[in-house]
Write a protein that holds these residues in place. Structure first.
Motif, PDB file in Angstrom:
ATOM      1  N   GLY A 118      33.918  28.838  48.346  1.00 20.55           N
ATOM      2  CA  GLY A 118      33.808  27.400  48.585  1.00 20.55           C
ATOM      3  C   GLY A 118      35.162  26.724  48.618  1.00 20.55           C
ATOM      4  N   SER A 119      36.198  27.535  48.526  1.00 21.12           N
ATOM      5  CA  SER A 119      37.555  27.011  48.715  1.00 21.12           C
ATOM      6  C   SER A 119      38.205  27.839  49.820  1.00 21.12           C
ATOM      7  N   ASN A 120      39.334  27.334  50.313  1.00 25.37           N
ATOM      8  CA  ASN A 120      40.004  28.035  51.409  1.00 25.37           C
ATOM      9  C   ASN A 120      40.490  29.407  50.972  1.00 25.37           C
ATOM     10  N   CYS A 121      40.840  29.502  49.676  1.00 23.92           N
ATOM     11  CA  CYS A 121      41.195  30.797  49.098  1.00 23.92           C
ATOM     12  C   CYS A 121      41.111  30.661  47.576  1.00 23.92           C
ATOM     13  N   PRO A 122      40.646  31.691  46.884  1.00 23.51           N
ATOM     14  CA  PRO A 122      40.461  31.555  45.427  1.00 23.51           C
ATOM     15  C   PRO A 122      41.744  31.280  44.659  1.00 23.51           C
ATOM     16  N   ASP A 123      42.896  31.654  45.244  1.00 26.51           N
ATOM     17  CA  ASP A 123      44.125  31.472  44.463  1.00 26.51           C
ATOM     18  C   ASP A 123      44.776  30.110  44.676  1.00 26.51           C
ATOM     19  N   LEU A 124      44.081  29.201  45.350  1.00 24.57           N
ATOM     20  CA  LEU A 124      44.597  27.842  45.520  1.00 24.57           C
ATOM     21  C   LEU A 124      44.185  26.978  44.327  1.00 24.57           C
ATOM     22  N   PRO A 125      44.916  25.881  44.050  1.00 25.42           N
ATOM     23  CA  PRO A 125      44.503  24.994  42.954  1.00 25.42           C
ATOM     24  C   PRO A 125      43.150  24.350  43.265  1.00 25.42           C
ATOM     25  N   GLN A 126      42.165  24.705  42.486  1.00 16.64           N
ATOM     26  CA  GLN A 126      40.789  24.381  42.843  1.00 16.64           C
ATOM     27  C   GLN A 126      40.440  22.900  42.688  1.00 16.64           C
ATOM     28  N   GLU A 127      41.193  22.170  41.883  1.00 18.43           N
ATOM     29  CA  GLU A 127      40.832  20.776  41.677  1.00 18.43           C
ATOM     30  C   GLU A 127      41.270  19.882  42.841  1.00 18.43           C
ATOM     31  N   PRO A 169      46.910  29.649  57.743  1.00 15.64           N
ATOM     32  CA  PRO A 169      47.036  28.343  57.092  1.00 15.64           C
ATOM     33  C   PRO A 169      46.412  28.278  55.699  1.00 15.64           C
ATOM     34  N   THR A 170      45.442  29.148  55.406  1.00 13.86           N
ATOM     35  CA  THR A 170      44.843  29.132  54.070  1.00 13.86           C
ATOM     36  C   THR A 170      45.579  30.058  53.111  1.00 13.86           C
ATOM     37  N   GLY A 171      46.394  30.931  53.654  1.00 11.81           N
ATOM     38  CA  GLY A 171      47.132  31.883  52.823  1.00 11.81           C
ATOM     39  C   GLY A 171      46.300  33.067  52.365  1.00 11.81           C
ATOM     40  N   GLY A 179      43.900  39.302  50.463  1.00 12.88           N
ATOM     41  CA  GLY A 179      44.061  39.526  51.895  1.00 12.88           C
ATOM     42  C   GLY A 179      44.263  40.965  52.290  1.00 12.88           C
ATOM     43  N   LEU A 180      44.831  41.165  53.450  1.00  9.41           N
ATOM     44  CA  LEU A 180      45.077  42.510  53.953  1.00  9.41           C
ATOM     45  C   LEU A 180      46.042  43.315  53.089  1.00  9.41           C
ATOM     46  N   PRO A 181      47.053  42.664  52.467  1.00  9.70           N
ATOM     47  CA  PRO A 181      47.970  43.468  51.632  1.00  9.70           C
ATOM     48  C   PRO A 181      47.389  43.860  50.280  1.00  9.70           C
ATOM     49  N   SER A 182      46.206  43.417  49.949  1.00 11.05           N
ATOM     50  CA  SER A 182      45.674  43.685  48.608  1.00 11.05           C
ATOM     51  C   SER A 182      45.227  45.145  48.484  1.00 11.05           C
ATOM     52  N   PRO A 183      45.072  45.651  47.275  1.00 14.94           N
ATOM     53  CA  PRO A 183      44.598  47.036  47.109  1.00 14.94           C
ATOM     54  C   PRO A 183      43.203  47.254  47.702  1.00 14.94           C
ATOM     55  N   ASP A 184      42.426  46.194  47.807  1.00 15.48           N
ATOM     56  CA  ASP A 184      41.093  46.267  48.424  1.00 15.48           C
ATOM     57  C   ASP A 184      41.118  45.316  49.629  1.00 15.48           C
ATOM     58  N   PRO A 185      41.672  45.780  50.766  1.00 15.84           N
ATOM     59  CA  PRO A 185      41.982  44.849  51.864  1.00 15.84           C
ATOM     60  C   PRO A 185      40.735  44.154  52.430  1.00 15.84           C
ATOM     61  N   HIS A 186      40.899  42.858  52.618  1.00 14.41           N
ATOM     62  CA  HIS A 186      39.829  42.070  53.216  1.00 14.41           C
ATOM     63  C   HIS A 186      40.408  41.111  54.254  1.00 14.41           C
ATOM     64  N   ILE A 187      39.564  40.759  55.191  1.00 12.62           N
ATOM     65  CA  ILE A 187      39.913  39.750  56.182  1.00 12.62           C
ATOM     66  C   ILE A 187      39.039  38.532  55.906  1.00 12.62           C
ATOM     67  N   SER A 188      39.683  37.369  55.776  1.00 13.12           N
ATOM     68  CA  SER A 188      38.916  36.154  55.530  1.00 13.12           C
ATOM     69  C   SER A 188      38.690  35.422  56.841  1.00 13.12           C
ATOM     70  N   VAL A 189      37.411  35.244  57.171  1.00  4.89           N
ATOM     71  CA  VAL A 189      37.044  34.374  58.289  1.00  4.89           C
ATOM     72  C   VAL A 189      36.203  33.246  57.702  1.00  4.89           C
ATOM     73  N   GLN A 404      42.293  25.411  66.987  1.00  5.03           N
ATOM     74  CA  GLN A 404      41.772  25.260  65.619  1.00  5.03           C
ATOM     75  C   GLN A 404      42.929  25.514  64.653  1.00  5.03           C
ATOM     76  N   PRO A 405      43.847  24.566  64.535  1.00  2.04           N
ATOM     77  CA  PRO A 405      45.058  24.831  63.734  1.00  2.04           C
ATOM     78  C   PRO A 405      44.767  25.076  62.261  1.00  2.04           C
ATOM     79  N   HIS A 406      43.589  24.692  61.804  1.00  3.24           N
ATOM     80  CA  HIS A 406      43.254  24.883  60.393  1.00  3.24           C
ATOM     81  C   HIS A 406      42.761  26.302  60.105  1.00  3.24           C
ATOM     82  N   LEU A 407      42.482  27.091  61.145  1.00  6.57           N
ATOM     83  CA  LEU A 407      41.924  28.431  60.949  1.00  6.57           C
ATOM     84  C   LEU A 407      42.990  29.504  61.089  1.00  6.57           C
TER      85      LEU A 407
END
Lengths: 499, 271
Positions: A118-127, A169-171, A179-189, A404-407
């Motif tokens: 529900g956020s652009n990425c879990p590691d962003l400041p959620q508030e 843009p979401t990082g 993301g892709l560099p993580s030990p368990d690589p994922h692609i966020s769409v 879609q500059p936000h994606l």
């Protein structure tokens, strides 16, 4: 208080529209949002006003007690339930407007804005609102897909393409944790929530054949039975049970397995829910004057029928073509006739469809092929594809997709055969079905969805790139150089408002 | 017969002079004879006729003779970005629909590794062909189906393929393979023997040497096996083999065309 049906008059509806997302939480708005674990009774009929009229939700065999029901009770650490992202007032989907209202009410503490998706990425400041901008401004949920893709049994697939991140843009795609560099690589769409309703149609199999694959329908690994393959934007699951497990782990953060009893109860509920627009602000009830719109007709009709060989798509509104009802106003008559023209246009207005995988390849229709909206939106009463409907309309692939500059933007490099339309390199906001199959030929193919309840669930397309129904039509007009007149656009928009 | 054809072509030329100047150049006397089977590679041309859905025309110029052919009738239509292998028989027919000498039957195979500049002609007075559902199509599940009655016979089913591909051609190959697999299931066949063929013997077409890769024979056979699996036939009763240097066959799905008859899978269904 929460058991009552909603039948707001025009003035109240107008007030709601005027209030928009500025955070005026009226009593009616309180009732519109189904929070997890409220314990309401789900009535047999629910009406919700929206800016185009009134949406109706029917529950066959209802009413139903939701207290203790796994679709409505919070599970997992976020306090979310299925209903969080599948709201009755939003045609069992989730509109951007509803998300905005919830943000104004509770901010990031509402379970809707859970960090994982529900956020652009879990590691962003959620508030911060900005961390949830894709959900709030575009109605988009983060979908994390494993890389490399996995087949229906969970085994890794060796893809025939490489993927790299051009813009993030979401990082999240370059995140070392997510993301892709993580030990368990994922692609966020980032995708819209699909309606949990009218499943009789979505699961229907008109043919045991997928002409887009040249094979019989895929088999659900759990049951060994053929599946319609019309679930999820990227077709990554074949059954409602699989979808539930996917959602429970991905969206609800539920670490345990849903029990078979929970799954059975959710499926039972989902198969009994029908929704469609019931009333238009200009034209009145969509099943008046000989027309057969609305959810009741959906609940009563046979699913999976091909419109070109049976009941023509949207012929429910043919009776309005020449309305001679003396009891309706000129405004009502004009709207009804416009809907009937839109329905006919949908079935008969030809245009050239080109470079659209799933239509122009691999099936031999030709590239280009002259056809109409109902070519793909071919199921009677529903307007989805009777065959599994993964198609590349260009909503996510450049150069056809609107900016879609936000994606995030990805670069796909095909390693084996080049893509028949794009060549060896493809730029895309969402590889879609290719994240399920691992095939470059499937980049940007997205499963067609039901066209019901559209008035209640803006924005549109899987990535929310069309904010209004008019923008949907204008996208097609640009994409295929159709040359719609203003009257045709208005008729098609009115038709979609009536669905 | 041949005289009638030329009269027809001449009349078509005259009619088209009246409606559109370019038509005179497009329908001109050709070197090919009625009944002749032709095979050539070309870049396809789309003519934007409109007689309803799927009514656009596809044309292909045979560079060797300068004849413009109407190749619209192929189950697989061209992709205007890629060259096509055209295989068909010259017939007398209505050249007013599309503006080319008619090939019927005709097969088009898209050569994805050969790019073309896309080209679209306006209708120029040609009518296009009104779409009608091909007779070879799979019927919906909700339609009642007649089951075979005992005593069951051993039957062989041939499935045609486009050149170089293992994809089941829509409204042609699907019709035959669906019939084969349903027969095997309906009679609870004791065994199904699948043979995949590939036309690996080189042939020269429009100055190019064409041959199908040997492994295509097995890939085609595996597609047929996957059909059996997905429709519920037990794979332990399936035997699979591949054969290269495919010979010409009398396969119904080739409609009498020589080279397409080599590209096939045969399912032998044994009660």
């Amino acid at each position: 208080m929460k058991l009552r049906r909603f039948r707001l008059g025009g003035a109240v509806a107008a007030l709601l529209i005027a209030c928009g997302s500025v955070g005026v939480a009226t009593a009616e708005e309180d009732d519109r949002w189904w929070a997890p674990g409220e314990g309401r009774v789900f009535p047999a009929t629910l009406d919700y006003p929206n800016e185009h009229g009134t949406l109706r939700v029917l529950l066959e065999g209802g009413p139903m007690e939701t207290r203790g029901h796994p679709f409505f009770e919070p599970i997992g650490p976020y306090g979310r339930a299925c209903v969080t992202c599948h709201q009755p007032a939003d045609a069992m989907s989730l509109s951007a407007k509803s998300a905005q209202i919830q943000w104004e009410r509770l901010g990031h503490k509402d379970p809707l804005f859970a960090p994982f998706d529900g956020s652009n990425c879990p590691d962003l400041p959620q508030e911060e609102r900005e961390s949830h901008s894709l959900l709030l401004d575009h109605g988009l949920i983060r979908i994390a897909r494993p890389w490399p893709p996995r087949d229906f049994d969970g085994n890794p697939i060796k893809p025939d393409f490489d993927i790299s991140v051009v813009r993030d843009p979401t990082g999240c795609n370059l995140s070392k944790e997510w993301g892709l560099p993580s030990p368990d690589p994922h692609i966020s769409v980032y995708r819209r929530s699909r309606p949990v309703a009218n499943f009789k149609y979505i699961l229907a199999m008109g043919f045991n054949f997928d002409p887009k694959a040249g094979l019989p329908l895929p088999l659900d690994p759990e049951t060994g039975e053929p599946a319609s393959h019309n679930l999820m934007a990227d077709g990554r699951v074949l059954s409602l049970a699989s979808q539930m497990r996917d959602a429970a782990s991905a969206h609800l953060g539920f670490l345990e397995e849903l029990t078979p009893e929970d799954i059975d109860r959710i499926i039972d509920f989902e198969k009994r829910v029908f929704t469609a627009q019931q009333k238009n602000r200009f034209g009145g009830d969509v099943n008046a004057g000989g027309a057969e719109g609305g959810p009741l007709k959906l609940a009563e009709s046979e699913p999976g029928r091909l419109g070109s060989q049976g009941i023509p798509v949207w012929s429910e509104f043919d009776a309005w073509a020449n309305s001679d009802d003396p009891d309706i106003s000129p405004e009502e008559r004009a709207w009804r006739e416009s809907v009937a023209r839109g329905a006919r246009n949908f079935r008969e207005r030809m245009f050239l469809i080109s470079d659209s995988a799933g239509i122009t390849t691999p099936i031999g229709f030709g590239n280009p092929v002259r056809d109409r909206c109902a070519f793909c939106h071919n199921m009677s009463q529903m307007g989805m594809d009777v065959a599994p409907g993964q198609v590349d309309l260009g909503t996510t692939n450049l150069p056809f997709a609107d900016p879609q500059p936000h994606l995030p933007l990805f670069k796909i490099t095909c390693k084996a055969e080049p893509h028949p339309h794009y060549g060896r390199e493809i730029y895309t906001y969402d590889p879609g079905y290719a994240l399920t199959t691992g095939r470059c030929a499937d980049v940007g193919r997205i499963t067609l969805q039901s066209l019901r309840g559209l008035s209640a669930r803006a924005p549109y397309f899987s990535n929310g790139s069309a904010k209004t129904l008019r923008e949907v039509i204008e996208f097609y007009d640009r994409r295929y150089n159709i040359g719609y007149t203003e009257q045709e656009i208005e008729d098609l928009v009115n038709l979609m408002e009536a669905l | 017969m041949q005289g009638r054809f030329w009269r027809f072509v001449a009349a078509a030329v005259l009619v088209n002079v009246a409606v559109a100047a370019p038509a005179e150049q497009q329908i001109k006397p050709v070197v090919e004879q009625v009944g002749e089977e032709v095979r050539f590679i070309t870049c396809p041309i789309y003519r934007d006729t409109d007689a309803g859905r799927k009514s656009g025309c596809w044309l292909g110029d045979r560079r060797e003779t300068g004849t413009r052919f109407d190749i619209t009738g192929s189950p697989t239509k061209p992709d205007w970005n890629h060259a096509v292998l055209v295989e068909g028989r010259v017939v007398e027919g209505d050249t007013q629909q599309c503006g080319g000498v008619l090939l019927e039957p005709v097969r088009v195979s898209v050569l994805h590794d050969q790019n073309c500049t896309r080209h679209m002609l306006p209708a120029e007075g040609f009518t296009g062909r009104r779409f009608s559902l091909p007779t070879r199509n799979i019927r919906p599940l909700y339609e009642p189906r007649e089951l075979p009655k005992p005593p069951y016979q051993e039957k062989s089913f041939d499935i045609p393929f486009d050149f170089g591909r293992d994809y089941i051609v829509y409204q042609l190959s699907d019709y035959y393979i669906d019939k084969a697999v349903k027969y095997a299931i309906d009679i609870d066949a004791s065994r199904v023997e699948i043979t995949g063929y590939a036309a690996t013997t080189p042939t020269t077409v429009s100055g190019q040497t064409l041959r199908e890769p040997a492994e295509l024979a097995l890939r085609r056979a595996e597609v047929a096996r996957e059909w059996l699996r997905r429709m519920g036939y037990p794979l332990d009763r399936v035997k699979i083999r591949a054969q290269t240097k495919a010979k010409v066959s009398d396969m119904e799905g080739a409609d009498g065309l020589t080279e397409p008859s080599r590209r096939r899978v045969t399912l032998r269904v044994i009660p």
